[in-house]
Write a protein that holds these residues in place. Structure first.
Motif, PDB file in Angstrom:
ATOM      1  N   LYS A   9       2.780  20.773   0.412  1.00 66.45           N
ATOM      2  CA  LYS A   9       2.452  21.387  -0.857  1.00 66.45           C
ATOM      3  C   LYS A   9       3.177  20.674  -1.992  1.00 66.45           C
ATOM      4  CE  LYS A   9       2.100  25.862  -2.963  1.00 66.45           C
ATOM      5  NZ  LYS A   9       2.373  27.277  -2.865  1.00 66.45           N
ATOM      6  N   GLY A  10       2.366  20.342  -3.056  1.00 66.09           N
ATOM      7  CA  GLY A  10       2.953  19.739  -4.236  1.00 66.09           C
ATOM      8  C   GLY A  10       3.047  18.219  -4.194  1.00 66.09           C
ATOM      9  N   THR A  11       2.660  17.580  -3.106  1.00 62.97           N
ATOM     10  CA  THR A  11       2.716  16.118  -3.050  1.00 62.97           C
ATOM     11  C   THR A  11       1.325  15.541  -3.253  1.00 62.97           C
ATOM     12  OG1 THR A  11       2.411  16.048  -0.667  1.00 62.97           O
ATOM     13  CG2 THR A  11       4.680  16.119  -1.481  1.00 62.97           C
ATOM     14  N   VAL A  12       1.287  14.371  -3.809  1.00 65.32           N
ATOM     15  CA  VAL A  12       0.028  13.667  -4.036  1.00 65.32           C
ATOM     16  C   VAL A  12      -0.140  12.649  -2.920  1.00 65.32           C
ATOM     17  CG1 VAL A  12      -1.221  12.143  -5.617  1.00 65.32           C
ATOM     18  CG2 VAL A  12       0.256  13.956  -6.520  1.00 65.32           C
ATOM     19  N   PRO A  13      -1.306  12.649  -2.256  1.00 68.03           N
ATOM     20  CA  PRO A  13      -1.488  11.665  -1.188  1.00 68.03           C
ATOM     21  C   PRO A  13      -1.484  10.247  -1.744  1.00 68.03           C
ATOM     22  CG  PRO A  13      -3.514  12.912  -1.559  1.00 68.03           C
ATOM     23  CD  PRO A  13      -2.461  13.487  -2.461  1.00 68.03           C
ATOM     24  N   PHE A  14      -1.030   9.317  -0.921  1.00 72.63           N
ATOM     25  CA  PHE A  14      -0.957   7.917  -1.319  1.00 72.63           C
ATOM     26  C   PHE A  14      -2.378   7.343  -1.399  1.00 72.63           C
ATOM     27  CE2 PHE A  14      -0.819   3.431   0.025  1.00 72.63           C
ATOM     28  CZ  PHE A  14      -0.082   2.921  -1.029  1.00 72.63           C
ATOM     29  N   ALA A  15      -2.697   6.718  -2.517  1.00 72.24           N
ATOM     30  CA  ALA A  15      -4.000   6.077  -2.689  1.00 72.24           C
ATOM     31  C   ALA A  15      -3.764   4.597  -2.969  1.00 72.24           C
ATOM     32  CB  ALA A  15      -4.763   6.719  -3.842  1.00 72.24           C
ATOM     33  N   MET A  16      -4.210   3.767  -2.050  1.00 76.73           N
ATOM     34  CA  MET A  16      -4.010   2.327  -2.205  1.00 76.73           C
ATOM     35  C   MET A  16      -5.201   1.724  -2.942  1.00 76.73           C
ATOM     36  SD  MET A  16      -3.480  -0.570   0.725  1.00 76.73           S
ATOM     37  CE  MET A  16      -1.722  -0.806   0.745  1.00 76.73           C
ATOM     38  N   ASN A  17      -4.943   0.809  -3.798  1.00 75.46           N
ATOM     39  CA  ASN A  17      -5.976   0.060  -4.503  1.00 75.46           C
ATOM     40  C   ASN A  17      -6.768  -0.742  -3.474  1.00 75.46           C
ATOM     41  OD1 ASN A  17      -7.130  -2.323  -5.742  1.00 75.46           O
ATOM     42  ND2 ASN A  17      -5.959  -1.819  -7.572  1.00 75.46           N
ATOM     43  N   PHE A  18      -8.112  -0.730  -3.579  1.00 75.62           N
ATOM     44  CA  PHE A  18      -8.918  -1.432  -2.575  1.00 75.62           C
ATOM     45  C   PHE A  18      -8.686  -2.937  -2.606  1.00 75.62           C
ATOM     46  CE2 PHE A  18     -11.976  -2.111  -5.975  1.00 75.62           C
ATOM     47  CZ  PHE A  18     -12.616  -3.281  -5.627  1.00 75.62           C
ATOM     48  N   LEU A  19      -8.306  -3.498  -3.747  1.00 76.01           N
ATOM     49  CA  LEU A  19      -7.994  -4.924  -3.798  1.00 76.01           C
ATOM     50  C   LEU A  19      -6.802  -5.236  -2.903  1.00 76.01           C
ATOM     51  CD1 LEU A  19      -8.389  -5.690  -7.623  1.00 76.01           C
ATOM     52  CD2 LEU A  19      -9.998  -6.216  -5.781  1.00 76.01           C
ATOM     53  N   ASP A  20      -5.781  -4.391  -2.996  1.00 76.69           N
ATOM     54  CA  ASP A  20      -4.598  -4.580  -2.155  1.00 76.69           C
ATOM     55  C   ASP A  20      -4.927  -4.322  -0.687  1.00 76.69           C
ATOM     56  OD1 ASP A  20      -3.100  -5.148  -4.416  1.00 76.69           O
ATOM     57  OD2 ASP A  20      -2.457  -3.061  -4.661  1.00 76.69           O
ATOM     58  N   PHE A  21      -5.695  -3.281  -0.432  1.00 77.90           N
ATOM     59  CA  PHE A  21      -6.024  -2.912   0.942  1.00 77.90           C
ATOM     60  C   PHE A  21      -6.763  -4.033   1.669  1.00 77.90           C
ATOM     61  CE2 PHE A  21      -8.706  -0.994   4.196  1.00 77.90           C
ATOM     62  CZ  PHE A  21      -7.776  -0.241   4.906  1.00 77.90           C
ATOM     63  N   PHE A  22      -7.718  -4.680   0.964  1.00 76.29           N
ATOM     64  CA  PHE A  22      -8.504  -5.743   1.584  1.00 76.29           C
ATOM     65  C   PHE A  22      -7.964  -7.144   1.271  1.00 76.29           C
ATOM     66  CE2 PHE A  22     -11.642  -2.270   1.452  1.00 76.29           C
ATOM     67  CZ  PHE A  22     -11.982  -2.235   2.793  1.00 76.29           C
ATOM     68  N   TYR A  23      -6.793  -7.212   0.651  1.00 74.24           N
ATOM     69  CA  TYR A  23      -6.145  -8.482   0.316  1.00 74.24           C
ATOM     70  C   TYR A  23      -7.041  -9.356  -0.572  1.00 74.24           C
ATOM     71  CZ  TYR A  23      -3.116  -6.981   4.092  1.00 74.24           C
ATOM     72  OH  TYR A  23      -2.282  -6.247   4.882  1.00 74.24           O
ATOM     73  N   LEU A  24      -7.607  -8.742  -1.582  1.00 71.88           N
ATOM     74  CA  LEU A  24      -8.481  -9.455  -2.509  1.00 71.88           C
ATOM     75  C   LEU A  24      -7.716  -9.787  -3.777  1.00 71.88           C
ATOM     76  CD1 LEU A  24     -11.693  -7.234  -2.188  1.00 71.88           C
ATOM     77  CD2 LEU A  24     -11.266  -9.442  -1.097  1.00 71.88           C
ATOM     78  N   LYS A  25      -8.051 -10.924  -4.377  1.00 68.33           N
ATOM     79  CA  LYS A  25      -7.428 -11.322  -5.624  1.00 68.33           C
ATOM     80  C   LYS A  25      -8.191 -10.798  -6.828  1.00 68.33           C
ATOM     81  CE  LYS A  25      -5.377 -15.420  -3.674  1.00 68.33           C
ATOM     82  NZ  LYS A  25      -5.378 -16.859  -3.554  1.00 68.33           N
ATOM     83  N   GLU A  26      -9.504 -10.558  -6.647  1.00 64.80           N
ATOM     84  CA  GLU A  26     -10.324 -10.009  -7.726  1.00 64.80           C
ATOM     85  C   GLU A  26     -11.428  -9.166  -7.120  1.00 64.80           C
ATOM     86  OE1 GLU A  26     -13.011 -12.914  -9.733  1.00 64.80           O
ATOM     87  OE2 GLU A  26     -11.949 -14.370  -8.486  1.00 64.80           O
ATOM     88  N   SER A  27     -11.998  -8.311  -7.942  1.00 67.80           N
ATOM     89  CA  SER A  27     -13.040  -7.413  -7.459  1.00 67.80           C
ATOM     90  C   SER A  27     -14.368  -8.146  -7.307  1.00 67.80           C
ATOM     91  CB  SER A  27     -13.225  -6.250  -8.434  1.00 67.80           C
ATOM     92  OG  SER A  27     -14.313  -5.439  -8.009  1.00 67.80           O
ATOM     93  N   PRO A  28     -15.028  -7.971  -6.158  1.00 67.35           N
ATOM     94  CA  PRO A  28     -16.349  -8.578  -5.972  1.00 67.35           C
ATOM     95  C   PRO A  28     -17.465  -7.733  -6.580  1.00 67.35           C
ATOM     96  CG  PRO A  28     -15.656  -7.510  -3.956  1.00 67.35           C
ATOM     97  CD  PRO A  28     -14.517  -7.371  -4.937  1.00 67.35           C
ATOM     98  N   PHE A  29     -17.119  -6.596  -7.164  1.00 70.81           N
ATOM     99  CA  PHE A  29     -18.116  -5.662  -7.675  1.00 70.81           C
ATOM    100  C   PHE A  29     -18.157  -5.673  -9.195  1.00 70.81           C
ATOM    101  CE2 PHE A  29     -16.289  -3.871  -3.727  1.00 70.81           C
ATOM    102  CZ  PHE A  29     -17.378  -4.102  -2.909  1.00 70.81           C
ATOM    103  N   GLY A  30     -18.951  -6.598  -9.749  1.00 64.91           N
ATOM    104  CA  GLY A  30     -19.116  -6.676 -11.189  1.00 64.91           C
ATOM    105  C   GLY A  30     -20.431  -6.027 -11.599  1.00 64.91           C
TER     106      GLY A  30
END
Length: 132
Positions: A2-23
């Protein structure tokens, strides 16, 4: 907990991407050569090399049709002139105007378009119209 925010990882970091492929538009640098996409590309190149007048590619939204058209452009832009129509629901005159402008024709008309396309073909250039 209770009262904690779940950890949300950036998808770029998760997939080891340098830039977003979704333009906003497909970026051919991020093309994944799946078997169906490669088959469509082979068919399009065959149709162009065989001077077929018309080829249709159909698929659900998000299936890669626009990506395929961009790949076609990237691979043939040195030897072909392209016209891209991104809104196929135009009225006749508007559609002709877009096609003429895309092919670099100032005077909008069927005769002017035909003349330009024939001239370019005689110079060894291909004329490719993509209606997306």
């Amino acid at each position: 907990m209770k009262g904690t925010v779940p950890f949300a990882m950036n998808f770029l970091d998760f997939f080891y991407l340098k830039e977003s492929p979704f333009g906003e538009t497909p970026d051919t640098r991020f093309y994944f050569a799946s078997r169906p996409h490669e088959e469509v590309l082979r068919h399009l190149f065959w149709a162009i090399d065989s001077h077929k007048g018309f080829t249709l590619v159909v698929g659900d939204a998000g299936s890669g049709k626009t990506m395929i058209s961009r790949l076609l452009y990237d691979r043939l832009k040195e030897e072909a002139d392209f016209a891209f129509v991104l809104n196929p629901r135009l009225k006749e005159g508007e559609l002709l105007g877009v096609i003429c402008r895309e092919f670099g024709i100032q005077e909008v008309g069927v005769e002017a378009l035909a003349k330009r396309l024939l001239e370019r073909a005689e110079q060894g250039r291909r004329n490719i119209l993509v209606v997306d």
